[in-house]
Each structure stands twice: as C-alpha cells, then as structure tokens.
Design a protein around this motif. Sequence first.
Motif, short mmCIF file in Angstrom:
data_model
loop_
_atom_site.label_atom_id
_atom_site.label_comp_id
_atom_site.label_asym_id
_atom_site.label_seq_id
_atom_site.Cartn_x
_atom_site.Cartn_y
_atom_site.Cartn_z
N ARG A 215 0.83 -0.99 -0.07
CA ARG A 215 0.04 -0.03 0.02
C ARG A 215 0.87 1.46 0.24
O ARG A 215 1.68 1.22 0.67
N ARG B 269 1.10 5.74 -0.84
CA ARG B 269 0.38 6.94 -1.26
C ARG B 269 1.03 7.80 -2.39
O ARG B 269 2.33 8.09 -2.17
N GLU C 24 -4.12 6.58 -3.34
CA GLU C 24 -3.79 5.45 -2.16
C GLU C 24 -4.09 4.01 -2.93
O GLU C 24 -5.25 3.83 -3.53
N ARG C 25 -2.93 3.37 -3.22
CA ARG C 25 -3.14 2.15 -3.94
C ARG C 25 -2.11 0.92 -3.64
O ARG C 25 -1.23 1.46 -2.86
N ASP C 26 -2.30 -0.04 -4.02
CA ASP C 26 -1.52 -1.17 -3.74
C ASP C 26 -0.45 -1.52 -5.18
O ASP C 26 -1.15 -1.93 -6.01
N THR D 197 -1.14 -5.46 -6.22
CA THR D 197 -2.57 -5.82 -6.77
C THR D 197 -3.13 -4.96 -7.73
O THR D 197 -3.92 -5.13 -8.57
N GLU E 150 -4.88 -2.58 -6.72
CA GLU E 150 -6.00 -1.97 -6.39
C GLU E 150 -5.97 -0.66 -5.63
O GLU E 150 -4.98 -0.01 -5.25
N ILE E 151 -7.02 0.42 -6.28
CA ILE E 151 -6.94 1.54 -5.81
C ILE E 151 -8.04 1.75 -4.71
O ILE E 151 -9.01 1.40 -4.56
N PHE E 152 -7.42 2.36 -3.51
CA PHE E 152 -8.39 2.47 -2.29
C PHE E 152 -8.96 3.82 -2.26
O PHE E 152 -9.96 4.05 -1.59
N GLY E 153 -8.44 4.74 -3.08
CA GLY E 153 -9.12 6.26 -3.10
C GLY E 153 -8.33 7.12 -3.66
O GLY E 153 -7.01 6.99 -3.74
#
Length: 88
Positions: free
Chosen positions: A50, A52, A68-70, A73, A75-78
Amino acid sequence: MRIPCPICGTRDRREFYYQGAASLLDRPAPGAGGEVWHAYLHLRDNPAGRTRDLWYHEAGCGAWLVVERDTLTHEIFGAALVETSDAD
Ligand SMILES: [Zn+2]
C-alpha cells in the motif's frame, strides 16, 4: 488501472501523469542541511504494498491528486485532491 478523480470521476490511468510518492509534499525547510535535501531530491523508496502517490490529471481537470493504491495488486483505495498551504 482506473483512478477515481474527485472532480472528473473514474478515468483510465493513461489520462494521468505519475509524479512519485506523496511524501514529496513534505518539502524540507529552505535552511535544511545538505543531507536532508539530498534525501528529499534523490533517494526513493520502492515499496511493495500500500502506497500514497502523487498523480496529475493531465488529460482531464489538471488537478493534483494523492492516490492510495497497492503496488502489488494495483487495487485503488481512493484519491483526494492535494491540499496546498498557499493562502493566496
Ligand atoms: Zn480530473
């Protein structure tokens, strides 16, 4: 990868310019020592997981975002607009 711009909505990653870690916003004081400036300007982490990051919506609204992402993976968290301390 798709990034949720708070102004434009979710857009393809190719509309954005990647600047680097969001920690770039924490600029050292002008009188900080050479080692502090060297670390700020030249040393980069390569995190797995994770993060930023700073992204610029180049083909959209022109806003700077903290996303904010991983990195493993994708994946976008926001995403949020960068807040500035400029009063004027
Ligand atoms: Zn946008």
